[in-house]
Design a protein around this motif. Structure first.
Motif, mmCIF file in Angstrom:
data_model
loop_
_atom_site.group_PDB
_atom_site.id
_atom_site.type_symbol
_atom_site.label_atom_id
_atom_site.label_comp_id
_atom_site.label_asym_id
_atom_site.label_seq_id
_atom_site.Cartn_x
_atom_site.Cartn_y
_atom_site.Cartn_z
ATOM 1 N N UNK A 1 -7.833 6.415 -3.766
ATOM 2 C CA UNK A 1 -7.800 7.885 -4.126
ATOM 3 C C UNK A 1 -7.493 8.604 -2.686
ATOM 4 N N UNK A 2 -6.888 9.324 -2.670
ATOM 5 C CA UNK A 2 -6.311 10.193 -1.640
ATOM 6 C C UNK A 2 -7.189 10.541 -1.536
ATOM 7 N N UNK A 3 -8.076 11.770 -1.684
ATOM 8 C CA UNK A 3 -9.372 12.271 -1.381
ATOM 9 C C UNK A 3 -10.552 11.639 -0.231
ATOM 10 N N UNK A 4 -10.056 9.932 -0.545
ATOM 11 C CA UNK A 4 -11.069 8.545 0.026
ATOM 12 C C UNK A 4 -9.957 8.665 1.463
ATOM 13 N N UNK A 5 -9.159 8.431 1.246
ATOM 14 C CA UNK A 5 -8.008 7.923 2.113
ATOM 15 C C UNK A 5 -8.028 8.724 3.304
ATOM 16 N N UNK A 6 -8.525 10.231 2.826
ATOM 17 C CA UNK A 6 -8.350 11.806 4.230
ATOM 18 C C UNK A 6 -9.462 11.519 4.343
ATOM 19 N N UNK A 7 -11.184 11.426 3.874
ATOM 20 C CA UNK A 7 -12.253 11.070 3.947
ATOM 21 C C UNK A 7 -12.417 10.191 5.131
ATOM 22 N N UNK B 1 2.386 11.975 -3.804
ATOM 23 C CA UNK B 1 3.362 11.671 -3.744
ATOM 24 C C UNK B 1 3.523 9.840 -3.655
ATOM 25 N N UNK B 2 3.128 9.078 -2.662
ATOM 26 C CA UNK B 2 3.329 7.952 -2.021
ATOM 27 C C UNK B 2 2.702 7.232 -2.613
ATOM 28 N N UNK B 3 1.567 7.454 -3.259
ATOM 29 C CA UNK B 3 0.735 6.533 -3.774
ATOM 30 C C UNK B 3 1.205 6.090 -5.899
ATOM 31 N N UNK B 4 2.077 7.152 -6.088
ATOM 32 C CA UNK B 4 3.149 7.658 -7.243
ATOM 33 C C UNK B 4 4.192 6.404 -6.942
ATOM 34 N N UNK C 1 0.732 -0.976 -0.237
ATOM 35 C CA UNK C 1 0.379 -0.491 -0.292
ATOM 36 C C UNK C 1 0.984 1.612 -0.242
ATOM 37 N N UNK C 2 0.406 2.668 -0.578
ATOM 38 C CA UNK C 2 1.171 3.616 0.242
ATOM 39 C C UNK C 2 1.328 4.308 1.152
ATOM 40 N N UNK C 3 -0.172 3.543 1.973
ATOM 41 C CA UNK C 3 0.237 4.870 3.326
ATOM 42 C C UNK C 3 -0.544 4.140 4.028
ATOM 43 N N UNK D 1 -1.054 13.161 6.854
ATOM 44 C CA UNK D 1 -2.155 12.968 5.309
ATOM 45 C C UNK D 1 -2.132 13.833 4.265
ATOM 46 N N UNK D 2 -1.706 14.613 3.844
ATOM 47 C CA UNK D 2 -2.182 15.764 3.217
ATOM 48 C C UNK D 2 -2.370 15.746 1.717
ATOM 49 N N UNK D 3 -2.699 16.415 0.778
ATOM 50 C CA UNK D 3 -3.164 15.739 -0.125
ATOM 51 C C UNK D 3 -2.225 15.566 -0.937
ATOM 52 N N UNK D 4 -1.134 16.480 -0.809
ATOM 53 C CA UNK D 4 -0.074 15.867 -1.923
ATOM 54 C C UNK D 4 0.712 15.335 -1.287
ATOM 55 N N UNK D 5 1.028 14.977 0.047
ATOM 56 C CA UNK D 5 2.344 13.825 0.195
ATOM 57 C C UNK D 5 1.474 12.079 -0.273
#
Length: 874
Positions: free
Chosen positions: A186-192, A220-223, A33-35, A213-217
């Motif tokens: 997706x990052x937005x779903x993870x933040x939610x 980048x981790x997802x990439x 996983x990315x995070x 856990x901000x969108x930019x980080x």
């Protein structure tokens, strides 16, 4: 139009070798996983439930649910192994129980959080090492991992997120996994999910959203996770194509070399090189650079080795030339240097046109003032020597100035700088140059006794003196360091050569063991112990100073080194907190033992020089011990083969030499019983046959018993005064009964001396020789002579038979040897002469066979016994 190439394509050997290495007993599947919070554990348990529904339920070794209800629900119905309680800082932690998992030995085991650090006292410091042991035991493992925990990406993640990752996993674990499942949202779903409290508690979630856990980080981790997974899929496809010999546009194989020095840029440079090598599918070498006398930095090399690099250390005064020579020898296609290596890169580019040299920017690396020289050991001695040579320079200069007028006394101080450099090195030379600069100004430049300078040319001369002093001192110190390095290398070579000589002359396993432990003790300056497997046990066969492994953890580490063929104990990945480090003695075919040693200073790693000498010692000891074991096994095999020959000969003798006389006896008895009216002469002949054959049986059994007594050392020899003439006459009388009608002629010297021994056994020897001679003498006579010869009594038994071949003169005394004769009745059991030799040797004598004996035929058996002096009569 070119014709197609119809030559059969062969699979790539390297690809097949990689396939063989990957075909380990257990299979590894990683949910990547990315995070945290993307659902790795959930996906892993969902897959486990699907397997359970198919009738193949896995066992849960450890799962971290973090109190999430959905995740906890997925563990229902699965067997969960109990955790192992571990005391840590006044509280108890629950850790994964590796031993319980190995004892349960399921087909598939789930072990969550691969990057976890185990509590102190565990067998392995990291959980990924526990997983490796499970795989080696043939257990399939599912586990979960976040991308930021990969070792090569640790610095990139720290740069992206500002969070330093402490728990890392070597990239090789991901590369050797048979299956990698990317769990992605997706990052937005993870933040939610984070804000909804599905990952952390609300107060913790708020801080995490602001920091990690901000969108930019997360993007980048997802990439990083997507790229690394894609790279691995590409690697797998490439391996499959190469294994199946499918052609493709394969480029030339790349090979990188990264050069690291003692500065702080080594780890960043190594991680960047690992990422670049992974992206290029290239092998790579990490080279540590150091000047003569300077230490190599071990941390960067350890990291490089864990990331899959080949590690080498280069000590040189000309880095450019030696690096280029190494690069060409290793077929390097690219050289990577840190941003502080620009001068080295220019020197490399000036020497080569075919190897690209890349200088890698590593960001801001603050240049801190290096105060290590001021705090290193020996500073007081260096300062004292510098002050001494400066004081001597002042004294000598003052004396010379009083005797004569000299235009320049700086050479006196320069001599002191050279002396300090030669005795203590560069630091002492620099201190001496500085003090000499001040002393020369204070005592000899106008105005004297001040630090002011009146004339400009005096200032220029003083500065020139300081520069020359520093330069010559530095050069002398470098020469001194090179000499010290050469001396140390010479001593190491001499030590290894001496060890090699010891091993070369070591004839037994015990000699090899003691040579190895004394060599390691001399090298390490502490306890060395060598253990070898004996059946199911691992036994300490040599230790210096004498020591025993009483700690169960030490015995476990030694057993691990033997079974896994890898180092265990101090500063390794297995039981790193114990006092010993255990190194397996590996040979190409097996592990023949385990060598353990205590380090001089447990708080410091071994120096590269000590590591090199230790490795050489272990390799030599392993080969020598393997050779000694092979010799022992060869001797044992030869003994077994000889025993097998003796057993076969004994069985052959028993089957023939017992059956033949028994058949004659049974035939005679049957005839007597069936024909009661036989003539007296016929009955007498049959009874005589029975008697002769019974005598043969009796002699055969007697010979076997006599030989057994000799072999077992149970023969009790009397030490009486023996009249050799009486023993000869007794033997001849017995021979006349055994061979009636045959002539046995005797000749005894009138002054025949006595011997000390057993008269009955001596008579047995003479009878066996005469009996054997009559069997081979055909119709000829047998002669027995006894005479004095110096301080010996010589007895010879001569026949007129066909004689013995020269090659068989010594072999006739071997047990069950019959000289290749076809007449087994005549040849007998092959024990008579062997018994004679055993009895003669027990009386302190010798026996030999000579052939031809007379008229180019016949055989003479010669017995030599020490003569005895009769005691003087009172």
């Amino acid at each position: 139009m070119a014709s197609p190439d119809l030559t059969p394509k062969r699979p790539d050997p390297d690809a097949l070798l990689a396939l063989a290495r990957a075909d380990r007993p257990g299979r590894l599947k990683i949910f990547l996983g990315a995070a945290p919070g993307v659902g790795k554990t959930y996906a892993m348990l969902a897959a486990a439930q699907r397997l359970k529904a198919e009738g193949h339920p896995p066992v849960v070794g450890l799962v971290e649910t973090h109190g999430r209800k959905e995740t906890v629900a997925l563990t229902e119905g699965l067997e969960i192994l109990p955790r192992r309680p571990v005391a840590y800082r006044g509280q108890f932690l629950e850790e994964f129980d590796l031993d319980a998992a190995l004892a349960r030995r399921p087909a598939l085991l789930i072990v969550d959080e691969l990057a976890h650090t185990n509590a102190d006292g565990s067998r392995h410091p990291k959980r990924w090492q526990d997983v490796q042991e499970l795989l080696d035991a043939g257990i399939d493992v599912w586990t979960a991992l976040n991308i930021q925990h990969l070792e090569s990406l640790a610095d990139v993640v720290a740069q992206i997120t500002g969070v330093q990752v402490r728990e890392t996993v070597p990239d090789a674990i991901l590369q050797t996994a048979q299956d990698v499942v990317l769990v992605d949202i997706p990052p937005d779903e993870l933040i939610a999910r984070l804000k909804a409290g599905k990952i952390y508690l609300p107060q913790t979630a708020a801080r995490a959203t602001e920091n990690f856990f901000n969108r930019g980080n997360l993007t980048a981790l997802r990439e990083l996770a997507l790229r690394r997974t894609a790279d691995r899929v590409e690697d797998q496809m490439t391996q499959i194509l190469r294994q199946k010999a499918i052609e493709g546009p394969w480029g030339a194989s790349e090979r990188l070399m990264v050069c690291v020095g003692p500065d702080g840029s080594g780890e960043k440079l190594v991680r960047l090189a690992a990422r670049q090598a992974a992206s290029l599918n290239a092998s790579w070498i990490a080279v540590s650079l150091a000047r003569p006398g300077a230490p190599h930095g071990p941390d960067s090399l350890d990291l490089a080795e864990s990331l899959g690099a080949e590690v080498q250390r280069l000590t040189s005064t000309d880095f450019a030339a030696d690096l280029l020579r190494l690069a060409r020898r290793e077929n390097v296609t690219q050289i990577l240097l840190g941003q502080r290596g620009r001068a080295l890169s220019r020197a490399l580019l000036a020497l080569t046109e075919d190897i690209p040299v890349m200088v890698v920017p590593l960001g801001s690396l603050p240049r801190r003032l290096d105060l290590s020289a001021l705090t290193a050991p020996g500073l007081v001695l260096d300062l004292g020597l510098a002050a001494l040579v400066t004081g001597l320079g002042v004294a000598v200069g003052t004396g010379l100035d009083a005797l004569m007028e000299l235009p320049n006394l700086s050479m006196v101080f320069l001599l002191g700088v050279l002396a300090a450099s030669a005795l203590r090195g560069a630091r002492s030379a620099s201190l001496a140059a500085g003090l000499s600069f001040l002393a020369y100004n204070f005592f000899f430049i106008e105005p004297v006794h001040t630090l002011t300078i009146a004339k400009p040319h005096e200032l220029f001369a003083l500065l020139i003196f300081l520069a020359v002093a520093l330069l010559t001192g530095s050069l002398t110190a470098r020469i001194r360091a090179q000499v010290q390095t050469a001396v140390a290398q010479t001593r190491a070579i001499e030590a290894q050569a001496g060890f090699s000589r010891k091993l070369a002359v070591a004839s037994t396993e015990e000699d090899v063991l003691w040579a190895a432990v004394t060599q390691v003790h001399a090298l390490m300056g502490s306890t060395a112990i060598l253990l070898v497997p004996e059946g199911p046990d691992l036994i300490a066969r040599a230790a210096w100073p004498p020591d025993e492994l009483t700690d169960p953890a030490e015995r476990t580490a030694a057993r691990w080194a033997l079974e896994k063929a890898e180092a265990a104990g101090w500063r390794t990945g297995t039981l790193p907190n114990i006092r010993f480090r255990f190194e397996p003695l590996r040979t190409p075919g097996r592990v023949v033992g385990v060598l353990g040693f205590e380090p001089r200073d447990p708080s410091e790693p071994l120096s590269p020089e000590d590591e090199t000498q230790l490795s050489a010692t272990i390799e030599q000891a392993a080969l020598a011990l393997d050779r000694a074991l092979l010799v022992r096994e060869a001797v044992k095999a030869a003994a077994l083969e000889e025993n097998e020959k003796i057993r076969d000969a004994l069985l052959t003798s028993l089957s023939h030499d017992l059956r033949t006389p028994l058949a004659a006896i049974l035939g005679s008895v049957t005839t007597l019983q069936a024909r009661g009216g036989l003539a007296a002469g016929q009955a007498l002949d049959l009874l005589q046959t029975i008697g002769q054959e019974a005598g043969r049986l009796n002699r055969f059994v007697g010979n076997l018993m006599e030989m057994s007594r000799i072999d077992q050392g149970a023969l009790k020899m009397r030490r009486d005064w023996v009249d050799v003439g009486d023993a000869v006459r007794d033997a001849v009388e017995r021979c006349g009964k055994t061979h009636p009608g045959r002539v046995t002629r005797i000749s005894l010297a009138p002054d025949l001396r006595f011997i000390r021994g057993d008269q009955d056994l001596l008579a047995q020897v003479i009878f066996n020789l005469a009996d054997n001679a009559h069997k081979y003498a055909d119709e000829g006579e047998v002669a027995i002579h006894a005479r004095n010869e110096g301080d010996q009594v010589v007895i010879s038994v001569t026949d007129e038979g066909p004689g013995i071949k020269p090659v068989d003169l010594e072999r006739v005394f071997e047990k069950f040897y019959r000289g290749g004769g076809t007449d087994r009745r005549k040849a007998g059991t092959g024990l008579g002469l062997s018994i004679c030799r055993g009895l003669v040797q027990a009386m302190g004598g010798t026996i030999e066979a000579q052939s031809p004996a007379i008229r180019r035929r016949g055989t003479r058996m010669v017995v030599r016994l020490p003569a005895a002096e009769l005691p003087e009569e009172a």
